[in-house]
Design a protein around this motif. Sequence first.
Motif, PDB file in Angstrom:
ATOM      1  N   GLY A  36       5.963 -49.621  10.015  1.00  0.00           N
ATOM      2  CA  GLY A  36       6.916 -50.538   9.397  1.00  0.00           C
ATOM      3  C   GLY A  36       6.767 -50.568   7.888  1.00  0.00           C
ATOM      4  N   TRP A  37       5.519 -50.629   7.422  1.00  0.00           N
ATOM      5  CA  TRP A  37       5.279 -50.642   5.973  1.00  0.00           C
ATOM      6  C   TRP A  37       5.748 -49.342   5.338  1.00  0.00           C
ATOM      7  CZ3 TRP A  37       2.423 -47.597   2.625  1.00  0.00           C
ATOM      8  CH2 TRP A  37       2.286 -48.098   1.320  1.00  0.00           C
ATOM      9  N   GLU A  38       5.391 -48.208   5.954  1.00  0.00           N
ATOM     10  CA  GLU A  38       5.754 -46.910   5.390  1.00  0.00           C
ATOM     11  C   GLU A  38       7.278 -46.756   5.276  1.00  0.00           C
ATOM     12  OE1 GLU A  38       3.886 -44.162   8.006  1.00  0.00           O
ATOM     13  OE2 GLU A  38       1.863 -44.612   7.275  1.00  0.00           O
ATOM     14  N   ASN A  39       7.981 -47.061   6.360  1.00  0.00           N
ATOM     15  CA  ASN A  39       9.440 -46.919   6.323  1.00  0.00           C
ATOM     16  C   ASN A  39      10.081 -47.901   5.352  1.00  0.00           C
ATOM     17  OD1 ASN A  39      10.670 -44.910   8.464  1.00  0.00           O
ATOM     18  ND2 ASN A  39       8.849 -45.811   9.419  1.00  0.00           N
ATOM     19  N   GLY A  40       9.514 -49.089   5.268  1.00  0.00           N
ATOM     20  CA  GLY A  40      10.034 -50.058   4.309  1.00  0.00           C
ATOM     21  C   GLY A  40       9.911 -49.562   2.879  1.00  0.00           C
ATOM     22  N   ARG A  41       8.751 -48.999   2.538  1.00  0.00           N
ATOM     23  CA  ARG A  41       8.564 -48.461   1.198  1.00  0.00           C
ATOM     24  C   ARG A  41       9.489 -47.269   0.944  1.00  0.00           C
ATOM     25  NH1 ARG A  41       7.464 -50.527  -3.021  1.00  0.00           N
ATOM     26  NH2 ARG A  41       6.643 -48.593  -3.903  1.00  0.00           N
ATOM     27  N   ASP A  70      12.456 -51.910  12.978  1.00  0.00           N
ATOM     28  CA  ASP A  70      12.124 -51.716  14.389  1.00  0.00           C
ATOM     29  C   ASP A  70      10.614 -51.638  14.587  1.00  0.00           C
ATOM     30  OD1 ASP A  70      14.742 -51.691  15.282  1.00  0.00           O
ATOM     31  OD2 ASP A  70      14.897 -49.502  15.374  1.00  0.00           O
ATOM     32  N   GLU A  71       9.934 -50.892  13.703  1.00  0.00           N
ATOM     33  CA  GLU A  71       8.484 -50.749  13.845  1.00  0.00           C
ATOM     34  C   GLU A  71       7.796 -52.104  13.653  1.00  0.00           C
ATOM     35  OE1 GLU A  71       7.372 -48.064  14.944  1.00  0.00           O
ATOM     36  OE2 GLU A  71       8.473 -46.349  14.178  1.00  0.00           O
ATOM     37  N   ASP A  72       8.246 -52.866  12.671  1.00  0.00           N
ATOM     38  CA  ASP A  72       7.693 -54.219  12.481  1.00  0.00           C
ATOM     39  C   ASP A  72       7.900 -55.067  13.742  1.00  0.00           C
ATOM     40  OD1 ASP A  72       6.787 -53.810   9.884  1.00  0.00           O
ATOM     41  OD2 ASP A  72       8.643 -54.519   8.961  1.00  0.00           O
ATOM     42  N   LYS A  73       9.087 -54.949  14.325  1.00  0.00           N
ATOM     43  CA  LYS A  73       9.395 -55.686  15.552  1.00  0.00           C
ATOM     44  C   LYS A  73       8.444 -55.290  16.672  1.00  0.00           C
ATOM     45  CE  LYS A  73      12.780 -54.216  18.073  1.00  0.00           C
ATOM     46  NZ  LYS A  73      14.142 -53.838  18.525  1.00  0.00           N
ATOM     47  N   HIS A  74       8.171 -54.006  16.794  1.00  0.00           N
ATOM     48  CA  HIS A  74       7.262 -53.555  17.860  1.00  0.00           C
ATOM     49  C   HIS A  74       5.863 -54.119  17.666  1.00  0.00           C
ATOM     50  CE1 HIS A  74       9.979 -49.736  18.295  1.00  0.00           C
ATOM     51  NE2 HIS A  74      10.589 -50.852  18.654  1.00  0.00           N
ATOM     52  N   GLY A  75       5.402 -54.165  16.415  1.00  0.00           N
ATOM     53  CA  GLY A  75       4.100 -54.766  16.156  1.00  0.00           C
ATOM     54  C   GLY A  75       4.060 -56.219  16.597  1.00  0.00           C
ATOM     55  N   ARG A  76       5.140 -56.960  16.304  1.00  0.00           N
ATOM     56  CA  ARG A  76       5.201 -58.366  16.728  1.00  0.00           C
ATOM     57  C   ARG A  76       5.220 -58.476  18.255  1.00  0.00           C
ATOM     58  NH1 ARG A  76       9.029 -58.422  12.524  1.00  0.00           N
ATOM     59  NH2 ARG A  76      10.763 -58.545  13.993  1.00  0.00           N
ATOM     60  N   ILE A  77       5.902 -57.537  18.912  1.00  0.00           N
ATOM     61  CA  ILE A  77       5.974 -57.575  20.376  1.00  0.00           C
ATOM     62  C   ILE A  77       4.589 -57.387  20.983  1.00  0.00           C
ATOM     63  CG2 ILE A  77       6.783 -56.294  22.398  1.00  0.00           C
ATOM     64  CD1 ILE A  77       9.429 -55.844  20.907  1.00  0.00           C
ATOM     65  N   PHE A  78       3.838 -56.407  20.503  1.00  0.00           N
ATOM     66  CA  PHE A  78       2.500 -56.188  21.056  1.00  0.00           C
ATOM     67  C   PHE A  78       1.602 -57.398  20.805  1.00  0.00           C
ATOM     68  CE2 PHE A  78       3.643 -51.591  20.910  1.00  0.00           C
ATOM     69  CZ  PHE A  78       3.395 -51.307  22.247  1.00  0.00           C
ATOM     70  N   ASN A  79       1.721 -58.013  19.635  1.00  0.00           N
ATOM     71  CA  ASN A  79       0.933 -59.215  19.373  1.00  0.00           C
ATOM     72  C   ASN A  79       1.386 -60.382  20.253  1.00  0.00           C
ATOM     73  OD1 ASN A  79      -1.020 -58.436  17.375  1.00  0.00           O
ATOM     74  ND2 ASN A  79       0.656 -58.245  15.904  1.00  0.00           N
TER      75      ASN A  79
END
Length: 259
Positions: free
Chosen positions: A33-38, A58-67
């Motif tokens: 998420g960070w990489e794509n955002g940058r 989407d990647e940030d969302k997936h991180g939140r889902i796993f948490n």
Amino acid sequence: MLSARSLFHEIHDHDEAFRLFCSIAAKGEDQGGWENGRISRLVDDQWLAPRIARHGADEDKHGRIFNALLHKRGLGPVEVPESTDYTMILERQGIGLAHSRLRRDEPLTEADVITYLAHSRVTEQRAAEQMRLLRRVFGEHPEIGRAVRMISADEDNHLAYCHEELLRLAAAGHGRQILRTLQDTARAEIRTYRDVSLAVMAHMGAILRWPRAKSAALAAGIHGVFGYERLGGWHRMTTLRMPARLDALGGPAAHESLA
């Protein structure tokens, strides 16, 4: 019987193993998420930038889902062992765009964009395959089925987007550079995937107290996959074809809901 289904259920049913599994997955998604955002802020392409931003969302969302899956079990994330950090191990081999490059406020070149998309095409192939496997195992599971289906659909979209954008650049005359970058990335990725898989299984084996024979069988399976990929299976990561769904990331990211 030792199978992917029995293995994943064993991990899911043990709090500490599930905690490590979700922590590893969440960290990888957060990094993506960070990489794509940058990258979305540094790329000088008005068509591509919002699609890269959508990928990052989407990647940030997936991180939140796993948490969130951990939270539902009353668990918190754990520190991820360095040997299981797939993203950073690839970066240390010079694969993809280095974090030091992304931290500089300098526009990305066309060569940088090709490096980014080739890296994404290879790693999203792996992610899509892994999520399809998890969808077969857990797709109808009452606790995690919805999350698995949601992430799997996103990974399929990410892979489709990479195919389409690389084909667009190939048509503009960058075909040889794209193929060379895909090949270098795929060769590094299969080694990294083997090493990370062995490290993850070693940590899981210690948590779940697997007998030596079981750990040896799983390690042999991982080496077998690597052998297949080294002998030619890696080529699936370097081919390009126009996806059935075009402009798969041409809209806002969907919000997650695990209710």
